[in-house]
Write a protein that holds these residues in place. Sequence first.
Motif, PDB file in Angstrom:
ATOM      1  N   GLY A 132       0.810  -1.218   0.000  1.00  0.00           N
ATOM      2  CA  GLY A 132       0.000   0.000   0.000  1.00  0.00           C
ATOM      3  C   GLY A 132       0.842   1.265   0.000  1.00  0.00           C
ATOM      4  O   GLY A 132       0.727   2.114  -0.895  1.00  0.00           O
ATOM      5  N   PRO A 133       1.721   1.438   1.006  1.00  0.00           N
ATOM      6  CA  PRO A 133       2.569   2.639   1.019  1.00  0.00           C
ATOM      7  C   PRO A 133       3.496   2.726  -0.185  1.00  0.00           C
ATOM      8  O   PRO A 133       3.715   3.816  -0.736  1.00  0.00           O
ATOM      9  CB  PRO A 133       3.363   2.488   2.326  1.00  0.00           C
ATOM     10  N   GLY A 134       4.036   1.591  -0.621  1.00  0.00           N
ATOM     11  CA  GLY A 134       4.951   1.609  -1.756  1.00  0.00           C
ATOM     12  C   GLY A 134       4.276   2.025  -3.041  1.00  0.00           C
ATOM     13  O   GLY A 134       4.828   2.809  -3.831  1.00  0.00           O
ATOM     14  N   LEU A 135       3.080   1.519  -3.283  1.00  0.00           N
ATOM     15  CA  LEU A 135       2.347   1.881  -4.494  1.00  0.00           C
ATOM     16  C   LEU A 135       1.868   3.330  -4.435  1.00  0.00           C
ATOM     17  O   LEU A 135       1.835   4.019  -5.465  1.00  0.00           O
ATOM     18  CB  LEU A 135       1.170   0.926  -4.697  1.00  0.00           C
ATOM     19  N   ALA A 136       1.509   3.805  -3.249  1.00  0.00           N
ATOM     20  CA  ALA A 136       1.115   5.216  -3.115  1.00  0.00           C
ATOM     21  C   ALA A 136       2.292   6.127  -3.462  1.00  0.00           C
ATOM     22  O   ALA A 136       2.118   7.164  -4.133  1.00  0.00           O
ATOM     23  CB  ALA A 136       0.626   5.486  -1.694  1.00  0.00           C
ATOM     24  N   ALA A 137       3.487   5.754  -3.025  1.00  0.00           N
ATOM     25  CA  ALA A 137       4.671   6.553  -3.351  1.00  0.00           C
ATOM     26  C   ALA A 137       4.964   6.508  -4.842  1.00  0.00           C
ATOM     27  O   ALA A 137       5.350   7.526  -5.448  1.00  0.00           O
ATOM     28  CB  ALA A 137       5.868   6.040  -2.559  1.00  0.00           C
TER      29      ALA A 137
ATOM     30  N   VAL B  96       4.634  -3.495 -19.510  1.00  0.00           N
ATOM     31  CA  VAL B  96       4.804  -4.926 -19.241  1.00  0.00           C
ATOM     32  C   VAL B  96       6.160  -5.405 -19.738  1.00  0.00           C
ATOM     33  O   VAL B  96       6.873  -6.145 -19.038  1.00  0.00           O
ATOM     34  CB  VAL B  96       3.661  -5.734 -19.893  1.00  0.00           C
ATOM     35  N   ALA B  97       6.537  -4.986 -20.945  1.00  0.00           N
ATOM     36  CA  ALA B  97       7.832  -5.394 -21.497  1.00  0.00           C
ATOM     37  C   ALA B  97       8.988  -4.890 -20.642  1.00  0.00           C
ATOM     38  O   ALA B  97       9.974  -5.616 -20.420  1.00  0.00           O
ATOM     39  CB  ALA B  97       7.970  -4.875 -22.929  1.00  0.00           C
ATOM     40  N   ALA B  98       8.875  -3.679 -20.140  1.00  0.00           N
ATOM     41  CA  ALA B  98       9.925  -3.139 -19.272  1.00  0.00           C
ATOM     42  C   ALA B  98      10.020  -3.931 -17.971  1.00  0.00           C
ATOM     43  O   ALA B  98      11.120  -4.175 -17.458  1.00  0.00           O
ATOM     44  CB  ALA B  98       9.649  -1.662 -18.987  1.00  0.00           C
ATOM     45  N   CYS B  99       8.872  -4.344 -17.429  1.00  0.00           N
ATOM     46  CA  CYS B  99       8.875  -5.184 -16.222  1.00  0.00           C
ATOM     47  C   CYS B  99       9.596  -6.501 -16.489  1.00  0.00           C
ATOM     48  O   CYS B  99      10.492  -6.913 -15.729  1.00  0.00           O
ATOM     49  CB  CYS B  99       7.446  -5.465 -15.772  1.00  0.00           C
ATOM     50  N   LYS B 100       9.241  -7.162 -17.572  1.00  0.00           N
ATOM     51  CA  LYS B 100       9.815  -8.473 -17.865  1.00  0.00           C
ATOM     52  C   LYS B 100      11.313  -8.377 -18.133  1.00  0.00           C
ATOM     53  O   LYS B 100      12.087  -9.243 -17.698  1.00  0.00           O
ATOM     54  CB  LYS B 100       9.093  -9.102 -19.052  1.00  0.00           C
ATOM     55  N   SER B 101      11.715  -7.339 -18.846  1.00  0.00           N
ATOM     56  CA  SER B 101      13.144  -7.211 -19.155  1.00  0.00           C
ATOM     57  C   SER B 101      13.975  -7.017 -17.894  1.00  0.00           C
ATOM     58  O   SER B 101      15.158  -7.345 -17.867  1.00  0.00           O
ATOM     59  CB  SER B 101      13.377  -6.049 -20.119  1.00  0.00           C
ATOM     60  N   ALA B 102      13.347  -6.512 -16.837  1.00  0.00           N
ATOM     61  CA  ALA B 102      14.045  -6.306 -15.563  1.00  0.00           C
ATOM     62  C   ALA B 102      13.818  -7.448 -14.580  1.00  0.00           C
ATOM     63  O   ALA B 102      14.260  -7.375 -13.434  1.00  0.00           O
ATOM     64  CB  ALA B 102      13.605  -4.985 -14.945  1.00  0.00           C
ATOM     65  N   GLY B 103      13.098  -8.499 -15.027  1.00  0.00           N
ATOM     66  CA  GLY B 103      12.935  -9.671 -14.179  1.00  0.00           C
ATOM     67  C   GLY B 103      11.695  -9.687 -13.312  1.00  0.00           C
ATOM     68  O   GLY B 103      11.682 -10.345 -12.267  1.00  0.00           O
TER      69      GLY B 103
ATOM     70  N   GLU C 108      11.683  -5.304  -3.956  1.00  0.00           N
ATOM     71  CA  GLU C 108      12.369  -5.538  -5.233  1.00  0.00           C
ATOM     72  C   GLU C 108      11.405  -5.377  -6.401  1.00  0.00           C
ATOM     73  O   GLU C 108      11.697  -4.707  -7.391  1.00  0.00           O
ATOM     74  CB  GLU C 108      12.976  -6.944  -5.240  1.00  0.00           C
ATOM     75  N   GLY C 109      10.219  -5.983  -6.281  1.00  0.00           N
ATOM     76  CA  GLY C 109       9.233  -5.881  -7.345  1.00  0.00           C
ATOM     77  C   GLY C 109       8.722  -4.470  -7.541  1.00  0.00           C
ATOM     78  O   GLY C 109       8.544  -4.006  -8.682  1.00  0.00           O
ATOM     79  N   LEU C 110       8.496  -3.761  -6.441  1.00  0.00           N
ATOM     80  CA  LEU C 110       8.021  -2.378  -6.541  1.00  0.00           C
ATOM     81  C   LEU C 110       9.061  -1.493  -7.213  1.00  0.00           C
ATOM     82  O   LEU C 110       8.717  -0.584  -7.984  1.00  0.00           O
ATOM     83  CB  LEU C 110       7.679  -1.841  -5.152  1.00  0.00           C
ATOM     84  N   ALA C 111      10.340  -1.744  -6.931  1.00  0.00           N
ATOM     85  CA  ALA C 111      11.394  -0.943  -7.554  1.00  0.00           C
ATOM     86  C   ALA C 111      11.435  -1.157  -9.062  1.00  0.00           C
ATOM     87  O   ALA C 111      11.600  -0.205  -9.840  1.00  0.00           O
ATOM     88  CB  ALA C 111      12.745  -1.290  -6.931  1.00  0.00           C
ATOM     89  N   ILE C 112      11.257  -2.400  -9.493  1.00  0.00           N
ATOM     90  CA  ILE C 112      11.217  -2.685 -10.934  1.00  0.00           C
ATOM     91  C   ILE C 112       9.999  -2.034 -11.571  1.00  0.00           C
ATOM     92  O   ILE C 112      10.089  -1.415 -12.638  1.00  0.00           O
ATOM     93  CB  ILE C 112      11.212  -4.209 -11.175  1.00  0.00           C
ATOM     94  N   LEU C 113       8.842  -2.157 -10.915  1.00  0.00           N
ATOM     95  CA  LEU C 113       7.621  -1.543 -11.445  1.00  0.00           C
ATOM     96  C   LEU C 113       7.764  -0.032 -11.516  1.00  0.00           C
ATOM     97  O   LEU C 113       7.328   0.602 -12.499  1.00  0.00           O
ATOM     98  CB  LEU C 113       6.438  -1.938 -10.555  1.00  0.00           C
ATOM     99  N   ASP C 114       8.368   0.566 -10.513  1.00  0.00           N
ATOM    100  CA  ASP C 114       8.593   2.007 -10.469  1.00  0.00           C
ATOM    101  C   ASP C 114       9.351   2.459 -11.722  1.00  0.00           C
ATOM    102  O   ASP C 114       8.980   3.438 -12.394  1.00  0.00           O
ATOM    103  CB  ASP C 114       9.386   2.347  -9.208  1.00  0.00           C
ATOM    104  N   GLU C 115      10.406   1.759 -12.052  1.00  0.00           N
ATOM    105  CA  GLU C 115      11.209   2.108 -13.233  1.00  0.00           C
ATOM    106  C   GLU C 115      10.424   1.850 -14.524  1.00  0.00           C
ATOM    107  O   GLU C 115      10.467   2.655 -15.464  1.00  0.00           O
ATOM    108  CB  GLU C 115      12.503   1.287 -13.224  1.00  0.00           C
ATOM    109  N   ALA C 116       9.700   0.756 -14.573  1.00  0.00           N
ATOM    110  CA  ALA C 116       8.955   0.389 -15.790  1.00  0.00           C
ATOM    111  C   ALA C 116       7.862   1.380 -16.122  1.00  0.00           C
ATOM    112  O   ALA C 116       7.536   1.606 -17.301  1.00  0.00           O
ATOM    113  CB  ALA C 116       8.369  -1.018 -15.635  1.00  0.00           C
ATOM    114  N   LEU C 117       7.285   2.010 -15.111  1.00  0.00           N
ATOM    115  CA  LEU C 117       6.179   2.948 -15.344  1.00  0.00           C
ATOM    116  C   LEU C 117       6.625   4.213 -16.059  1.00  0.00           C
ATOM    117  O   LEU C 117       5.783   4.985 -16.556  1.00  0.00           O
ATOM    118  CB  LEU C 117       5.496   3.292 -14.019  1.00  0.00           C
TER     119      LEU C 117
END
Length: 435
Positions: free
Chosen positions: A339-344, A385-392, A417-426
């Motif tokens: 929750g807090p991570g996605l809000a940030a 989605v492609a950016a997420c997958k390319s980062a694992g 770890e997953g939130l950090a990848i999603l953050d970059e992919a967005l």
Amino acid sequence: MSTAYDLDRKHVFHSWSAQAEITPMVITAARGSYVWDDEDRRYLDFSSQLVFTNIGHQHPRVVAAIKEQADRLCTIAPQHANEQRAQAAELIAGLAPDGFEKVFFTNGGADANEHAIRMARLHTGRFKVLSTYRSYHGGTQTAINVTGDPRRWANDTATDGVVHFFGPFRYRSEFHASTEQEECDRALAHLRRTIEAEGPDTIATIILETIPGTAGIFAPPPGYLAGVRELCDRHGIVMILDEVMAGFGRAGSWLALDRYDVVPDLITFAKGVNSGYVPLGGVIISDPIAATFDHRPYPGGLTYSGHPLACAAAVATIQTMRDEGIVENADRLGREILGPGLAAIAERHACVGDVRGVGAFWALDLVTDRATKAMLPPAALNEVVAACKSAGLLPFANTNRIHVVPPCTMSDDEAREGLAILDEALKAGDQHVGA
């Protein structure tokens, strides 16, 4: 020798797909929160596959239970009593509210909803089914017609006695509501008028996902489910809550309905009951509806109803979830990390229009304009989605959304770890804002 991919493309007909236009990922191994592809690349599974590996992949206690059961008794016809089926039924009924003692087993969520609707029709002597437009209840004949989302369209014959209505969804309100209370009140008024216009005495059941899943993960506003319960009681309508996706820890509670002051008449389940290790679903039946069939045969069944391997997996899953505090972990993970991570993340990305969820059950509503809430187009979502997958990271995507639905066993470090990848992919989505 042909590869798994070559054989798949030659012989496997995939669901919900144009067959010549897909390139399915080959998964060769999985453990805990991770899966590996045929190039031995590891992905953090933020999808729980189709939101069902609630206890993660290859949990050793559940795998051992399946192996032990296979050595003892692989299969038996449903007319016979069996230890694992009986024990699974006892455990599952024990998670329901008081007044639910019987469980009818199916092979998955769609046929669970099919049979719940059949029970409601036989119990009431009525035929119509009411369900919301923003919903998914399965791909079999009645279930797909009861489904509200566009996957229904190609299968909808308008002959299955289904009437759709709009449920509450504050972010994309159909009722021009400015508060959660207005959304609740106006959605209930809309349902009341739908019941009146259809004829209360023609309606067998109202079926709702307790928390809609693939339609967008939006919890009902306070008081809504209680209001539906009151309308059902007033008109003798059976209330079905579909817990196929939201149940068994996903919403940070054993059943999502535990979060609301409501008791339905029938509860459907699947997915998380044994994390999909062996296909299993079912209907938890309230005592009055079960009594309808005390001396009247129930006209339905499945060859593999309550399959011993599936039930052994369910028993081990429920016991493991209790012993390891997995439901509690999902609740804490949602409150403290997701929750807090996605809000940030939403604060940093203009393409994030809304963040919503509970437990290990979250969605990001992606937009090109926060003011108009115009949905991020499919091509742009594919870039994210492609950016997420390319980062694992293996995400769950639908329409204009990324659903964050990891295993309920996920650790804090894995979630971060997953939130950090999603953050970059967005950042890929941000490029389309204002376009």
